[in-house]
Design a protein around this motif. Structure first.
Motif, PDB file in Angstrom:
ATOM      1  N   GLU A 155       7.411 -11.924 -12.653  1.00  0.00           N
ATOM      2  CA  GLU A 155       8.120 -10.694 -12.230  1.00  0.00           C
ATOM      3  C   GLU A 155       7.286  -9.158 -12.555  1.00  0.00           C
ATOM      4  O   GLU A 155       7.531  -8.779 -13.481  1.00  0.00           O
ATOM      5  CB  GLU A 155       9.497 -10.554 -12.724  1.00  0.00           C
ATOM      6  N   ARG A 156       6.140  -9.421 -11.770  1.00  0.00           N
ATOM      7  CA  ARG A 156       5.269  -8.096 -12.178  1.00  0.00           C
ATOM      8  C   ARG A 156       4.367  -8.110 -10.971  1.00  0.00           C
ATOM      9  O   ARG A 156       4.556  -8.558  -9.859  1.00  0.00           O
ATOM     10  CB  ARG A 156       4.231  -8.502 -13.463  1.00  0.00           C
ATOM     11  N   ALA A 157       3.573  -6.940 -10.959  1.00  0.00           N
ATOM     12  CA  ALA A 157       2.704  -6.710  -9.751  1.00  0.00           C
ATOM     13  C   ALA A 157       1.743  -7.599  -9.649  1.00  0.00           C
ATOM     14  O   ALA A 157       1.378  -8.128 -10.446  1.00  0.00           O
ATOM     15  CB  ALA A 157       2.312  -5.022  -9.766  1.00  0.00           C
ATOM     16  N   SER A 158       1.456  -7.845  -8.361  1.00  0.00           N
ATOM     17  CA  SER A 158       0.449  -8.795  -7.945  1.00  0.00           C
ATOM     18  C   SER A 158      -0.971  -8.467  -8.543  1.00  0.00           C
ATOM     19  O   SER A 158      -1.314  -7.005  -8.353  1.00  0.00           O
ATOM     20  CB  SER A 158       0.449  -9.110  -6.665  1.00  0.00           C
ATOM     21  N   ASP A 162      -4.026 -13.986  -7.957  1.00  0.00           N
ATOM     22  CA  ASP A 162      -2.532 -14.343  -7.785  1.00  0.00           C
ATOM     23  C   ASP A 162      -2.209 -15.086  -6.418  1.00  0.00           C
ATOM     24  O   ASP A 162      -3.141 -14.874  -5.548  1.00  0.00           O
ATOM     25  CB  ASP A 162      -1.509 -13.345  -7.913  1.00  0.00           C
ATOM     26  N   GLN A 163      -1.064 -15.656  -6.404  1.00  0.00           N
ATOM     27  CA  GLN A 163      -0.646 -16.370  -5.010  1.00  0.00           C
ATOM     28  C   GLN A 163       0.424 -15.197  -4.394  1.00  0.00           C
ATOM     29  O   GLN A 163       1.395 -15.415  -5.509  1.00  0.00           O
ATOM     30  CB  GLN A 163      -0.417 -17.750  -5.132  1.00  0.00           C
ATOM     31  N   VAL A 164       0.558 -14.989  -3.454  1.00  0.00           N
ATOM     32  CA  VAL A 164       1.956 -14.209  -2.919  1.00  0.00           C
ATOM     33  C   VAL A 164       2.475 -14.932  -1.677  1.00  0.00           C
ATOM     34  O   VAL A 164       1.627 -15.509  -0.980  1.00  0.00           O
ATOM     35  CB  VAL A 164       1.590 -12.622  -2.533  1.00  0.00           C
ATOM     36  N   LEU A 165       3.617 -15.053  -1.751  1.00  0.00           N
ATOM     37  CA  LEU A 165       4.461 -15.429  -0.422  1.00  0.00           C
ATOM     38  C   LEU A 165       4.809 -14.155   0.248  1.00  0.00           C
ATOM     39  O   LEU A 165       5.643 -13.513  -0.159  1.00  0.00           O
ATOM     40  CB  LEU A 165       5.711 -16.436  -0.959  1.00  0.00           C
ATOM     41  N   ILE A 166       4.519 -14.256   1.617  1.00  0.00           N
ATOM     42  CA  ILE A 166       4.521 -13.027   2.306  1.00  0.00           C
ATOM     43  C   ILE A 166       5.175 -13.687   3.782  1.00  0.00           C
ATOM     44  O   ILE A 166       4.895 -14.589   4.279  1.00  0.00           O
ATOM     45  CB  ILE A 166       3.275 -12.430   2.718  1.00  0.00           C
ATOM     46  N   SER A 167       5.571 -12.287   4.413  1.00  0.00           N
ATOM     47  CA  SER A 167       5.901 -12.525   6.005  1.00  0.00           C
ATOM     48  C   SER A 167       5.350 -11.379   6.614  1.00  0.00           C
ATOM     49  O   SER A 167       5.311 -10.261   5.876  1.00  0.00           O
ATOM     50  CB  SER A 167       7.527 -12.495   6.199  1.00  0.00           C
ATOM     51  N   PHE A 168       4.713 -11.366   7.513  1.00  0.00           N
ATOM     52  CA  PHE A 168       4.131 -10.327   8.114  1.00  0.00           C
ATOM     53  C   PHE A 168       4.230 -10.259   9.729  1.00  0.00           C
ATOM     54  O   PHE A 168       4.390 -11.418  10.301  1.00  0.00           O
ATOM     55  CB  PHE A 168       2.798 -10.218   7.994  1.00  0.00           C
ATOM     56  N   LEU A 202      -2.645  -5.878  -0.610  1.00  0.00           N
ATOM     57  CA  LEU A 202      -1.396  -6.490  -1.390  1.00  0.00           C
ATOM     58  C   LEU A 202      -1.415  -6.458  -2.757  1.00  0.00           C
ATOM     59  O   LEU A 202      -0.495  -6.838  -3.282  1.00  0.00           O
ATOM     60  CB  LEU A 202      -1.197  -7.781  -0.775  1.00  0.00           C
ATOM     61  N   ILE A 203      -2.789  -6.099  -3.318  1.00  0.00           N
ATOM     62  CA  ILE A 203      -2.772  -5.952  -4.825  1.00  0.00           C
ATOM     63  C   ILE A 203      -1.947  -4.830  -5.436  1.00  0.00           C
ATOM     64  O   ILE A 203      -2.108  -3.590  -4.878  1.00  0.00           O
ATOM     65  CB  ILE A 203      -4.353  -5.841  -5.348  1.00  0.00           C
ATOM     66  N   GLY A 204      -1.159  -5.256  -6.300  1.00  0.00           N
ATOM     67  CA  GLY A 204      -0.350  -4.028  -7.220  1.00  0.00           C
ATOM     68  C   GLY A 204       1.099  -4.396  -6.285  1.00  0.00           C
ATOM     69  O   GLY A 204       1.868  -3.432  -6.897  1.00  0.00           O
ATOM     70  N   ALA A 205       1.379  -5.236  -5.394  1.00  0.00           N
ATOM     71  CA  ALA A 205       2.905  -5.257  -4.722  1.00  0.00           C
ATOM     72  C   ALA A 205       3.706  -6.053  -5.655  1.00  0.00           C
ATOM     73  O   ALA A 205       3.282  -6.934  -6.301  1.00  0.00           O
ATOM     74  CB  ALA A 205       2.767  -5.723  -3.369  1.00  0.00           C
ATOM     75  N   VAL A 206       4.994  -5.649  -5.581  1.00  0.00           N
ATOM     76  CA  VAL A 206       5.983  -6.588  -6.366  1.00  0.00           C
ATOM     77  C   VAL A 206       6.608  -7.201  -5.456  1.00  0.00           C
ATOM     78  O   VAL A 206       6.778  -6.856  -4.082  1.00  0.00           O
ATOM     79  CB  VAL A 206       6.492  -5.469  -7.339  1.00  0.00           C
ATOM     80  N   ASN A 207       7.665  -7.887  -5.902  1.00  0.00           N
ATOM     81  CA  ASN A 207       8.660  -8.762  -5.077  1.00  0.00           C
ATOM     82  C   ASN A 207       9.355  -7.900  -4.107  1.00  0.00           C
ATOM     83  O   ASN A 207      10.147  -6.929  -4.653  1.00  0.00           O
ATOM     84  CB  ASN A 207       9.371  -9.512  -6.105  1.00  0.00           C
ATOM     85  N   PHE A 232      -0.507  -4.132  10.243  1.00  0.00           N
ATOM     86  CA  PHE A 232       0.375  -5.275   9.718  1.00  0.00           C
ATOM     87  C   PHE A 232       1.329  -4.525   8.856  1.00  0.00           C
ATOM     88  O   PHE A 232       1.398  -3.861   7.922  1.00  0.00           O
ATOM     89  CB  PHE A 232      -0.615  -6.136   9.057  1.00  0.00           C
ATOM     90  N   ALA A 233       2.538  -5.266   9.125  1.00  0.00           N
ATOM     91  CA  ALA A 233       3.765  -4.678   8.213  1.00  0.00           C
ATOM     92  C   ALA A 233       3.863  -5.973   7.340  1.00  0.00           C
ATOM     93  O   ALA A 233       4.344  -7.140   8.020  1.00  0.00           O
ATOM     94  CB  ALA A 233       5.026  -4.247   9.183  1.00  0.00           C
ATOM     95  N   VAL A 234       3.833  -5.879   6.076  1.00  0.00           N
ATOM     96  CA  VAL A 234       3.923  -7.112   5.302  1.00  0.00           C
ATOM     97  C   VAL A 234       4.921  -7.024   4.157  1.00  0.00           C
ATOM     98  O   VAL A 234       4.819  -5.871   3.560  1.00  0.00           O
ATOM     99  CB  VAL A 234       2.443  -7.233   4.605  1.00  0.00           C
ATOM    100  N   THR A 235       5.754  -8.091   3.951  1.00  0.00           N
ATOM    101  CA  THR A 235       6.698  -7.925   3.051  1.00  0.00           C
ATOM    102  C   THR A 235       6.381  -9.230   2.004  1.00  0.00           C
ATOM    103  O   THR A 235       6.136 -10.284   2.355  1.00  0.00           O
ATOM    104  CB  THR A 235       8.201  -8.447   3.404  1.00  0.00           C
ATOM    105  N   VAL A 236       6.534  -8.709   0.920  1.00  0.00           N
ATOM    106  CA  VAL A 236       5.997  -9.632  -0.198  1.00  0.00           C
ATOM    107  C   VAL A 236       7.309 -10.185  -0.574  1.00  0.00           C
ATOM    108  O   VAL A 236       8.169  -9.443  -1.441  1.00  0.00           O
ATOM    109  CB  VAL A 236       5.259  -9.039  -1.567  1.00  0.00           C
TER     110      VAL A 236
END
Length: 430
Positions: A155-158, A162-168, A202-207, A232-236
């Motif tokens: 639970e922190r900023a990426s 790191d690995q992120v799970l995204i939808s875009f 996407l660096i610095g993005a949170v859940n 690109f519209a990306v959701t982390v």
């Protein structure tokens, strides 16, 4: 037989051949007489039919057979007479007229190039060298740990790594495009799997955060997207940090070291690195030798062989990548590589012939056994190679290339070029 050779463009030759018409008539009559001895016709006993009847029935077929055989035999005789070595099958244009009693044809083909090997006395070549050290071994072990890392949600900023799970959803001029969207996609930040700017954005993005990325496709991307701006519209959906496995007995045992001994594990890793290093040094040196030979020897190439090589390269690429995509590539894209391959075939053949380079049977045997020793089932590899003569010939060809490399190294001025292991084993860096 009269032969006239005209030079066309490049290595093309047009060989006009004229034969006495009596060669056709004599051979045709001879074969009809042979057929007449056994041919059976209604109303006649076998071998008793009049020659007129035999001729009417068989003349066309016999003439075609005779003409085909005379063209083939005279073609080879004419090549020998004119000291020509074709690089391809000829295109035959017949010039046969029974009324005028003319028997001639034109064979069009490309010939093998004739050239003298360039002197290499003034050429220089950099020989790659590399020595392993403990830091190299440590780095590879860390890479092995990295390959078996696990991911833990945080639970922190990426951050980078790191690995992120995204939808875009990607849009081009406001419209979605094929392959531009994804759901629940895992992406390691810094892996460079996506186009430039995507992962950095996407660096610095949170859940749960959504980010809008304004990017541009590379110029060498798919033709329809190359160089175009994209949104690109990306959701982390999740952020996960890596956890490396501990370098303990359990980890070491997964690499086949039953007792989990660290010293044995390091020795095993180093042995594999030394084999990889030896292969890479040899490969890079061979590439440099081949580049030098190609640059030093310039001569015309048969366009037919170049086209065949282009097709072969494209076919090999189709087996590795999207075949439909490869079909969109223009043939000119593969032409430089194809020309080098064809030219090197002639150059290496001439070096081997003129300097008497040979490969002994014991060398072939040793190379096959060495390759087999690197597999879990060496016997199966040995049976594979010895199962067909063609496979042994491929090993012989590689050994002949090695012999050419050794010969070239004796002719040129050699300067050592030091590499570190990480750079040398990365072809792009080398």
């Amino acid at each position: 037989m009269q032969v006239l050779v005209e030079a066309g463009e490049g290595l093309e030759r047009r060989m006009k051949v004229e034969l006495p018409f009596t060669q056709i008539t004599i051979e045709v009559d001879k074969r009809l007489q042979q057929l007449a001895r056994t041919a059976a016709f209604p109303g006649f006993r076998p071998g008793r039919a009049p020659m007129k009847v035999v001729r009417q029935r068989f003349i066309d077929r016999v003439q075609q057979d005779v003409i085909g055989e005379l063209v083939q035999s005279s073609y080879h005789e004419a090549l020998e007479q004119e000291s020509l070595t074709p690089a391809e099958m000829p295109r035959i244009e017949p010039d046969i007229h029974f009324e005028d009693q003319r028997f001639a044809y034109t064979a069009t083909f490309e010939i093998m190039p004739e050239f003298e090997l360039a002197s290499l006395a003034d050429q220089s070549l950099k020989r790659p060298i590399c020595e392993l050290n403990d830091m190299d071994v440590d780095a590879v072990i860390e890479r092995l740990r990295g390959q078996r890392k696990t991911w833990t949600p945080v639970e922190r900023a990426s951050q980078l790594g790191d690995q992120v799970l995204i939808s875009f959803i990607g849009t081009l001029d406001g419209e979605p495009f094929e392959g531009g969207s994804g759901s629940d996609v895992t992406l390691e930040l810094g892996s460079e799997q996506m186009i430039a700017g995507f992962e950095a954005g996407l660096i610095g993005a949170v859940n749960g955060e959504q980010r809008d990325l304004e990017l541009t496709f590379p110029e060498n991307y798919h033709a329809e997207l190359a160089g175009k701006p994209v949104h690109f519209a990306v959701t982390v959906n999740a952020v996960m940090e890596p956890t490396l496995p501990i370098l303990d007995e359990a980890f070491i045992q997964t690499f086949g070291i039953d007792d989990g001994d660290l010293a044995r594990f390091r020795a095993d890793v180093q042995a594999n690195m030394e084999r990889e290093l030896k292969d890479r040094v040899k490969k890079l040196l061979k590439e440099r030798v081949m580049d030098l030979l190609y640059a030093a020897n310039s001569f015309a190439l048969p366009s037919t062989l170049v086209k065949e090589e282009i097709a072969d390269i494209a076919q090999n690429m189709s087996q590795k990548f999207d075949s439909q995509l490869v079909k969109t590539f223009p043939p000119e894209l593969f032409e430089p590589q194809a020309k080098q391959r064809v030219a090197l075939g002639f150059i290496l053949g001439k070096i081997v012939s003129e300097h008497g380079l040979k490969v002994e049977a014991n060398q072939i045997k040793a190379r096959i056994e060495q390759m087999a020793s690197t597999y879990d089932d060496p016997q199966a590899v040995l049976e594979y190679y010895y199962g067909k003569r063609e496979r042994i010939k491929t090993v012989e060809a590689v050994l002949l290339e090695d012999a050419v490399v050794d010969w070239v190294m004796e002719q040129v001025q050699v300067e050592d070029e030091a590499f570190d292991f990480a750079t040398l084993v990365n072809p792009e860096a080398a």
